[in-house]
Design an enzyme around this catalytic site. Structure first.
Site, PDB file in Angstrom:
ATOM      1  N   TYR A 180      -6.548  23.650   8.905  1.00 42.42           N
ATOM      2  CA  TYR A 180      -6.162  24.261   7.687  1.00 42.42           C
ATOM      3  C   TYR A 180      -4.946  23.749   7.015  1.00 42.42           C
ATOM      4  O   TYR A 180      -4.292  22.625   7.650  1.00 42.42           O
ATOM      5  CB  TYR A 180      -5.839  25.888   8.023  1.00 42.42           C
ATOM      6  CG  TYR A 180      -4.657  25.903   8.938  1.00 42.42           C
ATOM      7  CD1 TYR A 180      -4.492  25.499  10.178  1.00 42.42           C
ATOM      8  CD2 TYR A 180      -3.267  26.355   8.284  1.00 42.42           C
ATOM      9  CE1 TYR A 180      -3.473  25.829  10.909  1.00 42.42           C
ATOM     10  CE2 TYR A 180      -2.391  26.593   9.078  1.00 42.42           C
ATOM     11  CZ  TYR A 180      -2.179  26.337  10.404  1.00 42.42           C
ATOM     12  OH  TYR A 180      -0.925  26.559  11.096  1.00 42.42           O
TER      13      TYR A 180
ATOM     14  N   ARG B 260      -3.135  14.932   4.673  1.00 43.94           N
ATOM     15  CA  ARG B 260      -3.072  15.463   6.187  1.00 43.94           C
ATOM     16  C   ARG B 260      -4.369  16.279   6.294  1.00 43.94           C
ATOM     17  O   ARG B 260      -4.898  16.221   7.433  1.00 43.94           O
ATOM     18  CB  ARG B 260      -2.047  16.279   6.261  1.00 43.94           C
ATOM     19  CG  ARG B 260      -1.663  16.978   7.564  1.00 43.94           C
ATOM     20  CD  ARG B 260      -0.345  17.592   7.978  1.00 43.94           C
ATOM     21  NE  ARG B 260      -0.409  18.868   7.325  1.00 43.94           N
ATOM     22  CZ  ARG B 260       0.662  19.653   7.297  1.00 43.94           C
ATOM     23  NH1 ARG B 260       1.536  19.563   7.884  1.00 43.94           N
ATOM     24  NH2 ARG B 260       0.507  20.959   6.576  1.00 43.94           N
TER      25      ARG B 260
ATOM     26  N   ARG C 180     -25.027  29.028  18.948  1.00 44.97           N
ATOM     27  CA  ARG C 180     -23.789  28.583  19.645  1.00 44.97           C
ATOM     28  C   ARG C 180     -24.003  27.343  20.400  1.00 44.97           C
ATOM     29  O   ARG C 180     -24.839  27.604  21.340  1.00 44.97           O
ATOM     30  CB  ARG C 180     -23.009  29.961  20.171  1.00 44.97           C
ATOM     31  CG  ARG C 180     -21.702  29.207  20.913  1.00 44.97           C
ATOM     32  CD  ARG C 180     -20.943  30.581  21.686  1.00 44.97           C
ATOM     33  NE  ARG C 180     -20.017  30.092  22.177  1.00 44.97           N
ATOM     34  CZ  ARG C 180     -19.764  29.531  23.435  1.00 44.97           C
ATOM     35  NH1 ARG C 180     -20.829  29.336  24.170  1.00 44.97           N
ATOM     36  NH2 ARG C 180     -18.572  29.175  23.920  1.00 44.97           N
TER      37      ARG C 180
ATOM     38  N   LYS D 194      -3.749  19.722  12.435  1.00 47.38           N
ATOM     39  CA  LYS D 194      -3.435  21.295  12.006  1.00 47.38           C
ATOM     40  C   LYS D 194      -4.702  22.043  12.290  1.00 47.38           C
ATOM     41  O   LYS D 194      -5.475  22.441  11.258  1.00 47.38           O
ATOM     42  CB  LYS D 194      -2.905  21.313  10.507  1.00 47.38           C
ATOM     43  CG  LYS D 194      -2.225  22.591  10.392  1.00 47.38           C
ATOM     44  CD  LYS D 194      -1.478  22.214   8.880  1.00 47.38           C
ATOM     45  CE  LYS D 194      -0.683  23.546   8.552  1.00 47.38           C
ATOM     46  NZ  LYS D 194       0.288  24.173   9.508  1.00 47.38           N
TER      47      LYS D 194
ATOM     48  N   GLU E 254       8.444  20.723  18.884  1.00 41.44           N
ATOM     49  CA  GLU E 254       8.678  21.160  17.705  1.00 41.44           C
ATOM     50  C   GLU E 254       8.791  22.562  17.647  1.00 41.44           C
ATOM     51  O   GLU E 254       8.764  23.295  18.775  1.00 41.44           O
ATOM     52  CB  GLU E 254       7.462  20.739  16.639  1.00 41.44           C
ATOM     53  CG  GLU E 254       6.253  21.221  17.154  1.00 41.44           C
ATOM     54  CD  GLU E 254       5.156  20.806  16.345  1.00 41.44           C
ATOM     55  OE1 GLU E 254       5.182  20.612  15.053  1.00 41.44           O
ATOM     56  OE2 GLU E 254       3.757  20.877  16.616  1.00 41.44           O
TER      57      GLU E 254
ATOM     58  N   LEU F 101       3.231  18.183  14.877  1.00 41.08           N
ATOM     59  CA  LEU F 101       2.661  18.079  13.217  1.00 41.08           C
ATOM     60  C   LEU F 101       3.474  17.147  12.342  1.00 41.08           C
ATOM     61  O   LEU F 101       4.418  17.363  12.645  1.00 41.08           O
ATOM     62  CB  LEU F 101       2.353  19.496  12.863  1.00 41.08           C
ATOM     63  CG  LEU F 101       1.499  19.698  11.440  1.00 41.08           C
ATOM     64  CD1 LEU F 101       0.155  19.847  12.027  1.00 41.08           C
ATOM     65  CD2 LEU F 101       1.753  21.055  10.824  1.00 41.08           C
TER      66      LEU F 101
HETATM   67  N1  PDD Z   1       2.931  25.870   9.891  1.00 39.41           N
HETATM   68  N2  PDD Z   1       4.796  22.475  13.093  1.00 39.41           N
HETATM   69  C1  PDD Z   1       3.857  23.536  13.337  1.00 39.41           C
HETATM   70  C2  PDD Z   1       3.582  23.877  14.793  1.00 39.41           C
HETATM   71  C3  PDD Z   1       3.408  24.192  12.123  1.00 39.41           C
HETATM   72  O1  PDD Z   1       2.617  25.357  12.443  1.00 39.41           O
HETATM   73  C4  PDD Z   1       4.042  24.147  10.950  1.00 39.41           C
HETATM   74  C5  PDD Z   1       3.732  24.811   9.852  1.00 39.41           C
HETATM   75  C6  PDD Z   1       5.013  22.686  10.986  1.00 39.41           C
HETATM   76  C7  PDD Z   1       5.570  22.848   9.562  1.00 39.41           C
HETATM   77  O2  PDD Z   1       4.715  22.071   8.866  1.00 39.41           O
HETATM   78  P1  PDD Z   1       4.634  21.816   7.157  1.00 39.41           P
HETATM   79  O3  PDD Z   1       6.020  21.447   6.745  1.00 39.41           O
HETATM   80  O4  PDD Z   1       3.671  21.006   6.728  1.00 39.41           O
HETATM   81  O5  PDD Z   1       4.367  23.393   6.671  1.00 39.41           O
HETATM   82  C8  PDD Z   1       5.385  22.147  11.884  1.00 39.41           C
HETATM   83  C9  PDD Z   1       2.454  26.728   8.710  1.00 39.41           C
HETATM   84  C10 PDD Z   1       3.597  26.856   7.631  1.00 39.41           C
HETATM   85  C11 PDD Z   1       1.656  27.743   9.187  1.00 39.41           C
HETATM   86  O6  PDD Z   1       1.095  27.623  10.182  1.00 39.41           O
HETATM   87  O7  PDD Z   1       1.870  28.831   8.581  1.00 39.41           O
END
Ligand code: PDD
Length: 288
Positions: A36, A55, A104, A151, A183, A207
């Site tokens: 996503y 990405r 499945r 992601k 992170e 990420l």
């Molecule tokens: N999440 N690390 C993780 C584990 C994240 O889920 C996110 C963002 C980030 C920051 O990534 P970006 O700058 O590309 O948003 C880092 C989004 C916002 C979410 O899952 O809602």
């Protein structure tokens, strides 16, 4: 809660969000087999859409799912979702799963068309109280898998970690693995010590955050330096400033970590400058 706006996109059509349906046999539902994106839009224009699409493509490639749309088609999809939901400042969520099969099986069948789903919500401006006072975070051991660079829609560990942070009275979990900063549970992290801004390098442990790029560009526009380096837990406790950044939260100061003040317990001077530069960058790139 980011309430979904009335019109969503599902498999080629814009439909009423509350009428959109997918099969429970979708591999996204059964296996978390998909990726996503969350893209912030300001004044109706997505910020760094190309980076998000790159990405997304890299995630699909890693999963062996064929990218179901061309760049132009993705851009059209975004424009449609934003336009049909009234424009302005929106968050856009986009999910691609390996699709719905007839049963499945861990091993995916060949040739299943991916499921493509997108929806939008009103992106609230960062909470003025949080901007003024910063947020609280706690450090937690990273219990996620070893491909955090993907992601993935399989976010169970992040949900558990976020619930644990909340139980400890904090707004975010800062994750550590092997004594080093990974992170945030849904954010990237910057640490300031003696005027030096640092963030950990790209790795399978985190990420490749798009907001990290935006913050890095904001830092550069101020002619300040950014060091990419591993950050030990001890560097977190000694930090003068800690910032979190994400597509939904921009860049925000952490002023309490594990119940202790970070620096003097208020958002720091470098955060103030970088936050202001970030706003200017948004204005430049999105005209908002
Ligand atoms: N999440 N690390 C993780 C584990 C994240 O889920 C996110 C963002 C980030 C920051 O990534 P970006 O700058 O590309 O948003 C880092 C989004 C916002 C979410 O899952 O809602």
């Amino acid at each position: 809660m980011a309430e979904a706006l009335p019109t969503c996109y599902l498999n080629g059509e814009f439909v009423a969000t509350d009428a959109a349906r997918i099969s429970p046999l979708d591999r996204g539902f059964l296996f978390g087999d998909g990726v996503y994106e969350v893209v912030p839009c300001y004044g109706g224009r997505p910020l760094r859409l190309e980076s998000h699409l790159e990405r997304l493509a890299a995630g699909l490639e890693a999963l062996g799912i064929g990218n179901p749309r061309t760049g132009a088609q993705w851009r059209e999809l975004f424009a449609g979702l934003v336009g049909k939901n009234g424009g302005g400042d929106l968050g856009v969520y986009l999910e691609v799963t390996r699709g719905t099969e007839s049963g499945r099986d861990f091993l995916p069948a060949e040739g299943t068309p991916p499921t493509v789903f997108g929806f939008a919500w009103t992106l609230a401006p960062p909470d003025p109280d949080q901007r003024k006072h910063g947020i609280k975070a706690v450090t937690l051991e990273d219990i996620r898998w070893l491909r955090c660079d993907i992601k993935s829609v399989a976010l169970l560990a992040a949900v558990m970690l976020r619930r644990e942070a909340q139980a400890q009275g904090a707004d975010e979990a800062i994750l550590v693995r092997g004594g080093r900063l990974a992170e945030g549970s849904s954010s990237c992290v910057f640490v300031v010590r003696d005027g030096v801004i640092a963030t950990p390098p790209a790795s399978h442990e985190r990420l490749p955050s798009i907001t990290r790029e935006v913050v890095a560009d904001s830092i550069q526009s101020l002619e300040l330096g950014l060091k990419e380096q591993d950050i030990a837990c001890a560097d977190l406790t000694r930090a003068d400033e800690i910032w979190l950044a994400s597509s939904t939260r921009e860049v925000i100061a952490v002023t309490r970590l594990d119940g202790q003040p970070v620096g003097n317990g208020t958002p720091g001077p470098l955060w103030g400058k970088v936050h202001a530069a970030f706003q200017q960058l948004k204005q430049r790139e999105c005209g908002a």
